[in-house]
Write a protein that holds these residues in place. Structure first.
Motif, PDB file in Angstrom:
ATOM      1  N   ARG A 219      -9.077   0.175  -4.229  1.00 33.12           N
ATOM      2  CA  ARG A 219      -8.034   0.064  -5.251  1.00 33.12           C
ATOM      3  C   ARG A 219      -6.704   0.594  -4.721  1.00 33.12           C
ATOM      4  NH1 ARG A 219      -9.438   2.265 -11.132  1.00 33.12           N
ATOM      5  NH2 ARG A 219     -10.932   0.562 -10.840  1.00 33.12           N
ATOM      6  N   LEU A 220      -6.741   1.783  -4.110  1.00 28.52           N
ATOM      7  CA  LEU A 220      -5.509   2.352  -3.577  1.00 28.52           C
ATOM      8  C   LEU A 220      -5.003   1.535  -2.385  1.00 28.52           C
ATOM      9  CD1 LEU A 220      -3.389   4.567  -3.702  1.00 28.52           C
ATOM     10  CD2 LEU A 220      -4.853   5.997  -2.257  1.00 28.52           C
ATOM     11  N   LEU A 221      -5.924   1.034  -1.583  1.00 29.56           N
ATOM     12  CA  LEU A 221      -5.530   0.208  -0.441  1.00 29.56           C
ATOM     13  C   LEU A 221      -4.829  -1.070  -0.904  1.00 29.56           C
ATOM     14  CD1 LEU A 221      -5.784   0.195   2.671  1.00 29.56           C
ATOM     15  CD2 LEU A 221      -7.814  -1.221   2.388  1.00 29.56           C
ATOM     16  N   LEU A 222      -5.363  -1.693  -1.953  1.00 33.39           N
ATOM     17  CA  LEU A 222      -4.745  -2.900  -2.489  1.00 33.39           C
ATOM     18  C   LEU A 222      -3.359  -2.594  -3.050  1.00 33.39           C
ATOM     19  CD1 LEU A 222      -4.848  -5.877  -3.320  1.00 33.39           C
ATOM     20  CD2 LEU A 222      -6.016  -5.175  -5.423  1.00 33.39           C
ATOM     21  N   ALA A 223      -3.237  -1.486  -3.763  1.00 38.33           N
ATOM     22  CA  ALA A 223      -1.934  -1.109  -4.320  1.00 38.33           C
ATOM     23  C   ALA A 223      -0.922  -0.864  -3.211  1.00 38.33           C
ATOM     24  CB  ALA A 223      -2.086   0.136  -5.193  1.00 38.33           C
ATOM     25  N   ARG A 224      -1.355  -0.162  -2.168  1.00 36.70           N
ATOM     26  CA  ARG A 224      -0.445   0.121  -1.056  1.00 36.70           C
ATOM     27  C   ARG A 224      -0.024  -1.169  -0.360  1.00 36.70           C
ATOM     28  NH1 ARG A 224      -0.760   0.781   4.490  1.00 36.70           N
ATOM     29  NH2 ARG A 224       0.790   2.226   5.364  1.00 36.70           N
ATOM     30  N   CYS A 225      -0.963  -2.048  -0.110  1.00 36.07           N
ATOM     31  CA  CYS A 225      -0.642  -3.319   0.545  1.00 36.07           C
ATOM     32  C   CYS A 225       0.351  -4.137  -0.281  1.00 36.07           C
ATOM     33  CB  CYS A 225      -1.920  -4.132   0.767  1.00 36.07           C
ATOM     34  SG  CYS A 225      -3.018  -3.461   2.029  1.00 36.07           S
ATOM     35  N   THR A 226       0.131  -4.171  -1.597  1.00 33.31           N
ATOM     36  CA  THR A 226       1.012  -4.950  -2.473  1.00 33.31           C
ATOM     37  C   THR A 226       2.427  -4.399  -2.470  1.00 33.31           C
ATOM     38  OG1 THR A 226      -0.878  -5.489  -3.896  1.00 33.31           O
ATOM     39  CG2 THR A 226       1.320  -5.784  -4.824  1.00 33.31           C
ATOM     40  N   VAL A 227       2.548  -3.086  -2.624  1.00 30.04           N
ATOM     41  CA  VAL A 227       3.873  -2.469  -2.662  1.00 30.04           C
ATOM     42  C   VAL A 227       4.565  -2.611  -1.302  1.00 30.04           C
ATOM     43  CG1 VAL A 227       5.123  -0.291  -2.957  1.00 30.04           C
ATOM     44  CG2 VAL A 227       3.268  -0.877  -4.512  1.00 30.04           C
ATOM     45  N   HIS A 228       3.805  -2.443  -0.229  1.00 29.67           N
ATOM     46  CA  HIS A 228       4.416  -2.531   1.097  1.00 29.67           C
ATOM     47  C   HIS A 228       4.892  -3.948   1.406  1.00 29.67           C
ATOM     48  CE1 HIS A 228       5.202  -1.907   5.346  1.00 29.67           C
ATOM     49  NE2 HIS A 228       5.071  -0.611   5.142  1.00 29.67           N
ATOM     50  N   CYS A 229       4.191  -4.945   0.905  1.00 30.97           N
ATOM     51  CA  CYS A 229       4.681  -6.322   1.070  1.00 30.97           C
ATOM     52  C   CYS A 229       6.031  -6.491   0.381  1.00 30.97           C
ATOM     53  CB  CYS A 229       3.661  -7.316   0.516  1.00 30.97           C
ATOM     54  SG  CYS A 229       2.212  -7.559   1.571  1.00 30.97           S
ATOM     55  N   GLY A 230       6.198  -5.859  -0.776  1.00 28.70           N
ATOM     56  CA  GLY A 230       7.493  -5.876  -1.444  1.00 28.70           C
ATOM     57  C   GLY A 230       8.569  -5.211  -0.598  1.00 28.70           C
ATOM     58  N   VAL A 231       8.213  -4.107   0.068  1.00 34.26           N
ATOM     59  CA  VAL A 231       9.155  -3.444   0.971  1.00 34.26           C
ATOM     60  C   VAL A 231       9.581  -4.391   2.087  1.00 34.26           C
ATOM     61  CG1 VAL A 231       9.430  -1.552   2.636  1.00 34.26           C
ATOM     62  CG2 VAL A 231       8.201  -1.154   0.487  1.00 34.26           C
ATOM     63  N   THR A 232       8.595  -5.082   2.660  1.00 36.80           N
ATOM     64  CA  THR A 232       8.883  -6.009   3.759  1.00 36.80           C
ATOM     65  C   THR A 232       9.832  -7.116   3.315  1.00 36.80           C
ATOM     66  OG1 THR A 232       6.705  -5.584   4.723  1.00 36.80           O
ATOM     67  CG2 THR A 232       7.842  -7.585   5.422  1.00 36.80           C
ATOM     68  N   VAL A 233       9.581  -7.692   2.145  1.00 35.89           N
ATOM     69  CA  VAL A 233      10.437  -8.775   1.640  1.00 35.89           C
ATOM     70  C   VAL A 233      11.881  -8.317   1.546  1.00 35.89           C
ATOM     71  CG1 VAL A 233      10.944 -10.226  -0.351  1.00 35.89           C
ATOM     72  CG2 VAL A 233       8.584  -9.932   0.384  1.00 35.89           C
ATOM     73  N   LEU A 234      12.104  -7.157   0.952  1.00 33.23           N
ATOM     74  CA  LEU A 234      13.471  -6.693   0.736  1.00 33.23           C
ATOM     75  C   LEU A 234      14.171  -6.351   2.055  1.00 33.23           C
ATOM     76  CD1 LEU A 234      12.931  -4.495  -2.455  1.00 33.23           C
ATOM     77  CD2 LEU A 234      13.978  -6.759  -2.307  1.00 33.23           C
ATOM     78  N   PHE A 235      13.463  -5.692   2.970  1.00 31.19           N
ATOM     79  CA  PHE A 235      14.064  -5.389   4.266  1.00 31.19           C
ATOM     80  C   PHE A 235      14.406  -6.672   5.010  1.00 31.19           C
ATOM     81  CE2 PHE A 235      12.994  -0.946   3.898  1.00 31.19           C
ATOM     82  CZ  PHE A 235      13.862  -0.312   4.778  1.00 31.19           C
ATOM     83  N   TYR A 236      13.478  -7.631   5.022  1.00 31.46           N
ATOM     84  CA  TYR A 236      13.726  -8.879   5.743  1.00 31.46           C
ATOM     85  C   TYR A 236      14.901  -9.647   5.137  1.00 31.46           C
ATOM     86  CZ  TYR A 236       9.389  -8.539   8.483  1.00 31.46           C
ATOM     87  OH  TYR A 236       8.414  -8.154   9.367  1.00 31.46           O
ATOM     88  N   LEU A 237      15.001  -9.632   3.815  1.00 30.72           N
ATOM     89  CA  LEU A 237      16.090 -10.348   3.161  1.00 30.72           C
ATOM     90  C   LEU A 237      17.455  -9.775   3.546  1.00 30.72           C
ATOM     91  CD1 LEU A 237      14.718 -11.017  -0.443  1.00 30.72           C
ATOM     92  CD2 LEU A 237      15.247 -12.728   1.299  1.00 30.72           C
TER      93      LEU A 237
END
Length: 305
Positions: A76-94
């Motif tokens: 559960r925590l791993l999934l939450a971390r992966c989801t939030v970190h993907c959001g981090v990646t999107v914003l940095f890349y943009l």
């Protein structure tokens, strides 16, 4: 930040030094990886970069563990971390695709340790004394210096990046929590793999400028995926060996790497206001870490007494 049960013993010296070496190598590696992705973003776009990064990053970690798929324990925590970190990646890349220099983005990212201080209160139940509150407030004055109206960083990109840094600070704390139950390979493998479906979902909204990258771009994508996977693996190993309060100062090294890479590759150098604000933020962050070490030392003395 470490949890607020001060009975946790300090790591042995050799273990702490290994953690420092791993995290320092991780930040140098991730800076090079970020430079590569910033270079290829105009050609492939944010969504495709996430897919390629995830594929080659997950493959690299799978090869490191001899082809075995690492088992997730705290799913559960791993999934939450992966989801939030993907959001981090999107914003940095943009923001990188829109032209923000690496060093400027790293200057804003220096706020992460301060945000970790605040997030540790609700997430880990830590208490923060008035000195750390004051230094954190002082650090956010540095943010205002960097993001002042009319300054070099004033605009939508900086606002998006601040959101990303807040999310990143949360994932840093979750990495420390996951290190208690999950192996570094599992934490990293599933993070890399999560970028593949995330990137595919974003394809309709962020279609790549061209669908098939050229040979040189494909080589860079392979290298950035592999280096990013290795960097996050180094982070996970480091956080399993040493407390965040010991490792967090090395996050500021990315500003040095970003400045050097930005100058060498793009000829960019941060504006004076950006550097001044970053210096204030870093000073506040280092003071908070100093207070954290003092608090842990005093707690150990009380237990020993």
């Amino acid at each position: 930040m470490p949890p607020n049960h001060s009975a946790v013993a300090a790591p042995p010296l050799d273990q702490a030094l290994r953690g420092i070496g791993l995290v320092a190598a991780g930040y140098a590696t991730v800076a090079v990886s970020d430079a590569m992705v910033k270079w290829v973003l105009p050609e492939i776009g944010t969504a495709a970069a996430m897919v390629w990064r995830g594929l080659f990053g997950a493959l690299t970690i799978a090869l490191l563990v001899r082809g075995r798929i690492p088992r997730a324990v705290n799913r559960r925590l791993l999934l939450a971390r992966c989801t939030v970190h993907c959001g981090v990646t999107v914003l940095f890349y943009l923001v990188w695709q829109r032209g923000m220099p690496l060093a400027d983005s790293y200057a804003i990212a220096a706020v992460a340790p301060l945000l970790m201080t605040l997030l540790a209160i609700p997430v880990l139940g830590e208490s923060v004394g008035w000195r750390r509150w004051a230094s954190t407030g002082f650090g956010f004055c540095g943010v205002l210096v960097m993001l002042r109206p009319g300054g070099a960083l004033w605009g939508l990109d900086a606002a998006l990046l601040l959101v990303a840094v807040g999310m990143m600070a949360l994932t840093r704390i979750w990495t420390r929590l996951l290190a208690r139950t999950d192996k570094p390979a599992a934490i990293t493998f599933w993070l890399m793999l999560a970028h593949v479906p995330a990137g595919l979902l974003l394809m309709p909204a962020l279609p790549p400028p061209q669908w098939l990258p050229g040979p040189g771009t494909l080589l860079l994508l392979m290298l950035l995926g592999a280096s990013n996977g290795i960097a996050h693996w180094l982070f996970a190993r480091a956080f399993a060996l040493a407390p965040v309060s010991l490792l967090a100062p090395f996050e500021y090294s990315t500003l040095v790497w970003g400045t050097l890479l930005g100058l060498l590759v793009w000829g960019n150098f941060p504006a004076g206001g950006t550097l001044a604000g970053a210096a204030i933020v870093i000073a506040a962050g280092l003071y908070n870490l100093h207070r954290e070490r003092l608090r842990r030392r005093e707690a150990r003395k009380e237990l020993a007494g």
